[in-house]
Design a protein around this motif. Structure first.
Motif, mmCIF file in Angstrom:
data_model
loop_
_atom_site.group_PDB
_atom_site.id
_atom_site.type_symbol
_atom_site.label_atom_id
_atom_site.label_comp_id
_atom_site.label_asym_id
_atom_site.label_seq_id
_atom_site.Cartn_x
_atom_site.Cartn_y
_atom_site.Cartn_z
ATOM 1 N N ARG A 33 0.838 -1.206 0.000
ATOM 2 C CA ARG A 33 0.000 0.000 0.000
ATOM 3 C C ARG A 33 0.874 1.258 0.000
ATOM 4 N N ASP B 184 -0.937 -2.187 -5.067
ATOM 5 C CA ASP B 184 -1.905 -3.140 -4.532
ATOM 6 C C ASP B 184 -2.088 -4.373 -5.417
ATOM 7 N N MET C 118 -7.373 -4.950 1.334
ATOM 8 C CA MET C 118 -6.975 -4.075 0.227
ATOM 9 C C MET C 118 -8.047 -3.915 -0.838
#
Lengths: 262, 375
Positions: free
Chosen positions: B193, B198, B292
């Motif tokens: 991140r 990602d 995420m």
């Protein structure tokens, strides 16, 4: 006769496996007086070893009571049991991680009051009392022969001079010469240490050599508990087959020579 | 009971001082802490006084061998000059006197000992290597024999081992794999991140789990679970002389014991490895979704592009080798067990440690050899 060492009253042992129940002991009574050498005999499956284990508190009977030296057998496994009862297991049950001397001294050491030197000395004396030399002290149990294992196990059972000694098949797996030697040893220890002995044996020689009394287990109870001469004369199919067969005849010759109760 | 307490009493008589021994000098009565402490204190104080004392044992309660030993040691292993004693007590003390001996002393240590130990270790290692080579050779011969006469093969054993090593290991490997996947995804997501990378979670998880962690995790679990079981089984057969019985019947233990286990592990290991990888990917996928917002559908779609098929082939090949090695190491240690219980325990421990080490070593070897494949 007022001083029983082991007293068994109305004992029931029932083994249950699945749906089948097998009654091993039924209303069994047995008394062992002080100073006796009592042999338990019976066909296989009559629960001789089970009875011995129950006297030690290793197994709990289904019903009935067992008193050993005035206390219930179930309390035997507690601390300090070694000073009340010694047991010689069939295969010795020596601790394989310890040397011979450590094995013998183990019950004394576990008390944690005596100095190590005294436990060692006492163990050395017992080691030689069972007829082994001091050079055996440092060996491991895996290096010993069957006869030596039994002797070491006997020394360990006797380290605290218990008044009662239990023997499970003391001479099984020994050659005739060692078996005779072991019998002689047991007899002299019995005399010297004022022991009461209860043993299970199939060996007729040992039986007549040592026993002052014989208790015969059959039909789920003790059918007779008396001196060897009377047991042999008792009329029961098992006794006829056990003592008066060919092997029995040979061993009976011993009875005439043996000193009997000593 | 007052009279049972083991003790000594000093009495002054016209003929001099007499030490009267009283109470029960038995293992049962002496060994409680208070009794023992009181008795040793009394004996200590007596030792500090004059040595020429007379002993009187006639009035004591009971004596056993331990009590006799205490007295004998206190006398410095000599008979006191003046002693009043019952015959039975004398007999007991004579036995003790005769048999009291110092235990044999251990041989003094020698400066060559460490060198000899090193040598023994090295020879032991060579011995193990030889045994392992011999076992691999025997396995090849047994496989040839099986190929010539497949109907003679120990197929029932083989299927039993398949079940015990494989099927019963499914729950634990799935659980461990799943949790490792979750942990790995969470940890990497924190780092990714920071860089805004990602989407690369798929690559990282895909490569690391499929190529590396899945097979190794499965192998370590199976080594701990089934490697130890195999060593213990074969070791118990040694202790109970079953191996000797087989030999007497002319049954080849390589063919009957080693071959079915090795084949079963070689077949089961890639399957378990695949199963563990799938569980780990599932865990990673869920964790990635939660932490995420990488959706499972994106994960599944981009996985084939991120991980080349060669990785799967490599993982399968590795797993087969792991399985064979675990089986061989476990059987090797099992057959070396000596007929006693202590050796059985040592063998089992050594087997697990060795097979896990071997798995990781071989994995490193694979990583170096195939560094250009699939990445």
């Amino acid at each position: 006769m007022a001083d029983p060492v082991v007293e068994i009253r109305k004992l029931w042992t029932i083994f249950q496996s699945g749906d089948t129940k097998s009654v091993v002991h039924k209303e069994l009574d047995l008394t062992v007086e002080r100073g006796e050498v009592l042999s338990l005999v019976g066909g296989s499956g009559t629960g001789k070893t089970v009875l011995l284990r129950q006297m030690l508190g290793l197994e709990t009977p289904t019903q009935g009571e067992i008193t050993v030296l005035g206390k219930p057998a179930a309390e035997l496994g507690k601390r300090g049991a070694a000073r009340r009862v010694g047991m010689l297991f069939q295969h010795g049950a020596l601790f394989s991680a310890f040397t011979v001397l450590e094995n013998i001294a183990f019950p004394l050491r576990e008390l944690r009051t005596l100095p190590g030197e005294l436990s060692r000395d006492a163990a050395m004396v017992k080691l030689q009392m069972v007829g082994l030399g001091p050079e055996v002290a440092d060996k491991m149990p895996s290096d010993l022969s069957g006869g030596m294992i039994k002797r070491v196990a006997l020394a360990r059972a006797l380290i605290m001079d218990p008044p009662l000694l239990l023997l499970d098949e003391p001479t099984s797996g020994l050659d005739p010469e060692s078996a005779d030697g072991f019998c002689t040893l047991l007899r002299s220890l019995h005399k010297d240490m004022a022991l009461t002995v209860v043993m299970v044996t199939h060996d007729l020689d040992t039986l007549f050599e040592l026993s002052t009394r014989i208790a015969v287990l059959a039909e789920q109870k003790v059918i007779i508990n008396d001196v060897p001469e009377k047991v042999v004369a008792f009329s029961h199919p098992f006794i006829q087959a056990f003592f008066l067969g060919e092997r029995g005849q040979r061993a009976m010759a011993l009875l005439k020579h043996s000193p009997g109760p000593n | 009971m007052e009279d049972a307490i083991p003790r000594i009493e000093l009495q002054d008589t016209p003929d001099g001082r007499v030490v009267a021994v009283r109470g029960a000098w038995t293992a049962a009565d002496m060994t409680s802490k208070p009794a023992w402490d009181a008795l040793t204190a009394q004996l200590q104080s007596l030792r500090r006084q004059d040595h020429a004392v007379r002993w009187n044992l006639a009035a004591m309660g009971k004596l056993d061998y331990l009590g006799a030993q205490v007295l004998w040691n206190h006398w410095g292993r000599h008979w006191p000059t003046q002693l009043q004693i019952e015959p039975s007590q004398r007999a007991m003390l004579e036995t003790v006197a005769k048999f009291t001996a110092s235990p044999p002393k251990a041989a003094p240590s020698d400066w060559t000992e460490p060198i000899a130990l090193l040598g023994r270790r090295a020879l032991g290692l060579v011995d193990h290597a030889k045994g392992l080579v011999r076992m691999v050779g025997q396995l090849l011969l047994d496989i040839l024999r099986l190929a010539r006469h497949p109907q003679e093969g120990p197929w029932r054993d083989f299927s039993g081992h398949l079940y015990h090593i494989g099927a019963t290991a499914l729950p634990i490997t799935a659980l461990v794999g799943f949790l490792i996947g979750v942990v790995l995804a969470y940890l990497t997501s924190q780092q990714l991140r920071k860089f805004g990378a990602d989407a690369f979670i798929v690559n990282i998880l895909g490569i690391s789990l499929i190529r590396e962690l899945g097979p190794v995790l499965a192998a370590i679990l199976i080594a701990g679970r089934s490697g130890s079981a195999i060593t213990a089984q074969i070791g118990v057969m040694r202790v109970t002389e079953e191996l000797d019985a087989m030999r007497v019947m002319g049954i080849a233990r390589g063919f009957r014991l080693v071959l079915p286990r090795a084949l079963a592990l070689a077949l089961v290991m890639p399957l378990i490895s695949l199963w563990t990888t799938l569980a780990a990917l599932l865990g990673g996928m869920l964790a990635a979704d939660i932490s995420m917002d990488v959706t499972p559908s994106f994960f599944i779609q981009s996985l084939p592009a991120a991980v080349k098929v060669a990785n799967l082939t490599l993982a399968t090949g590795k797993s087969i080798v792991f399985g064979l090695l675990i089986a061989l190491v476990a059987c090797h240690y099992g057959l070396r067990v000596e007929p006693n219980t202590e050796s059985l325990g040592q063998g089992t421990t050594a087997s697990v440690v060795t097979s896990i080490t071997v798995v990781i070593l071989v994995d490193a070897l694979f990583a170096v050899l195939f560094k250009n494949v699939g990445i």
